[in-house]
Design a protein around this motif. Sequence first.
Motif, short mmCIF file in Angstrom:
data_model
loop_
_atom_site.label_atom_id
_atom_site.label_comp_id
_atom_site.label_asym_id
_atom_site.label_seq_id
_atom_site.Cartn_x
_atom_site.Cartn_y
_atom_site.Cartn_z
N UNK A 55 -4.95 -12.54 -6.50
CA UNK A 55 -4.41 -11.49 -7.37
C UNK A 55 -3.06 -10.99 -6.86
N UNK A 56 -2.99 -10.72 -5.55
CA UNK A 56 -1.74 -10.21 -4.96
C UNK A 56 -0.60 -11.19 -5.19
N UNK A 57 -0.86 -12.47 -5.02
CA UNK A 57 0.17 -13.49 -5.24
C UNK A 57 0.58 -13.54 -6.70
N UNK A 58 -0.39 -13.46 -7.61
CA UNK A 58 -0.09 -13.56 -9.04
C UNK A 58 0.73 -12.38 -9.55
N UNK A 59 0.51 -11.20 -8.94
CA UNK A 59 1.18 -9.99 -9.43
C UNK A 59 2.29 -9.51 -8.50
N UNK A 60 2.60 -10.32 -7.48
CA UNK A 60 3.68 -9.98 -6.54
C UNK A 60 3.46 -8.59 -5.94
N UNK A 61 2.23 -8.36 -5.53
CA UNK A 61 1.85 -7.09 -4.90
C UNK A 61 1.28 -7.38 -3.52
N UNK A 62 1.15 -6.34 -2.72
CA UNK A 62 0.51 -6.52 -1.41
C UNK A 62 -1.00 -6.64 -1.62
N UNK A 63 -1.67 -7.23 -0.65
CA UNK A 63 -3.13 -7.31 -0.72
C UNK A 63 -3.74 -5.91 -0.69
N UNK A 64 -3.11 -5.02 0.06
CA UNK A 64 -3.60 -3.64 0.13
C UNK A 64 -3.55 -2.96 -1.24
N UNK A 65 -2.44 -3.09 -1.94
CA UNK A 65 -2.30 -2.50 -3.27
C UNK A 65 -3.31 -3.12 -4.24
N UNK A 66 -3.51 -4.42 -4.12
CA UNK A 66 -4.45 -5.09 -5.01
C UNK A 66 -5.89 -4.69 -4.68
N UNK A 67 -6.17 -4.47 -3.41
CA UNK A 67 -7.50 -4.00 -3.03
C UNK A 67 -7.80 -2.65 -3.67
N UNK A 68 -6.80 -1.78 -3.70
CA UNK A 68 -6.97 -0.47 -4.33
C UNK A 68 -7.24 -0.63 -5.83
N UNK A 69 -6.51 -1.54 -6.46
CA UNK A 69 -6.70 -1.75 -7.89
C UNK A 69 -8.09 -2.31 -8.18
N UNK A 70 -8.53 -3.30 -7.40
CA UNK A 70 -9.85 -3.88 -7.65
C UNK A 70 -10.95 -2.85 -7.39
N UNK A 71 -10.72 -1.96 -6.45
CA UNK A 71 -11.70 -0.89 -6.20
C UNK A 71 -11.80 0.02 -7.42
N UNK A 72 -10.65 0.40 -8.00
CA UNK A 72 -10.65 1.23 -9.21
C UNK A 72 -11.33 0.52 -10.37
N UNK A 73 -11.03 -0.77 -10.52
CA UNK A 73 -11.63 -1.53 -11.62
C UNK A 73 -13.13 -1.68 -11.43
N UNK A 74 -13.57 -1.81 -10.19
CA UNK A 74 -15.00 -1.87 -9.91
C UNK A 74 -15.66 -0.52 -10.25
N UNK A 75 -14.99 0.56 -9.87
CA UNK A 75 -15.51 1.90 -10.18
C UNK A 75 -15.58 2.15 -11.68
N UNK A 76 -14.66 1.58 -12.42
CA UNK A 76 -14.65 1.72 -13.88
C UNK A 76 -15.69 0.81 -14.53
N UNK A 77 -16.28 -0.07 -13.75
CA UNK A 77 -17.33 -0.94 -14.26
C UNK A 77 -16.85 -2.13 -15.05
#
Length: 157
Positions: A55-77
């Motif tokens: 994901x980080x590679x596909x969106x040109x983001x850091x792994x840390x930033x992508x981890x935060x996003x996946x955590x939010x998406x998991x929380x949103x179900x």
Amino acid sequence: MNHEERLLAGFRDVYNKLVWLNKSKMENSLSGYKPAEVHCLEFIGKNNEVNVTKLAEAFYMTRSAMSKMTKKLTEKGVIESYQKPENKKEIYFRLTEKGREVDQIHTRLHQEFQERDKPVFDSITRQELKGMLKFVDRYNQHLDKEMNKQKTKSKNE
């Protein structure tokens, strides 16, 4: 302004106008989700064995930033994590039923926008389209090389 500057300004104008035209409908239909989250869902839905690194590679983001996003998406179900039996180290993501519903709304909106813009694409010749695609591919390859140079330079510093 030279041709290159006009072309890049044209790309920016087209992009900004698309964002402006699509924004209210996207926000109304996908309320509660940021554009990056929706595109993350789209990527997970279209690809297999998606992890934070992919994901980080596909969106040109850091792994840390992508981890935060996946955590939010998991929380949103809308996504869930899973591991393969043979690889307990790696964590992968897949869409939940709710995530597939959000992705379908997004897909339908894009189809609607494509239909809106169809007259423009119908008015260009196949040769014109091939030329534009060739340019976009060439420019993307150039940008990939430049990005790789910067990554290599950063690693060596």
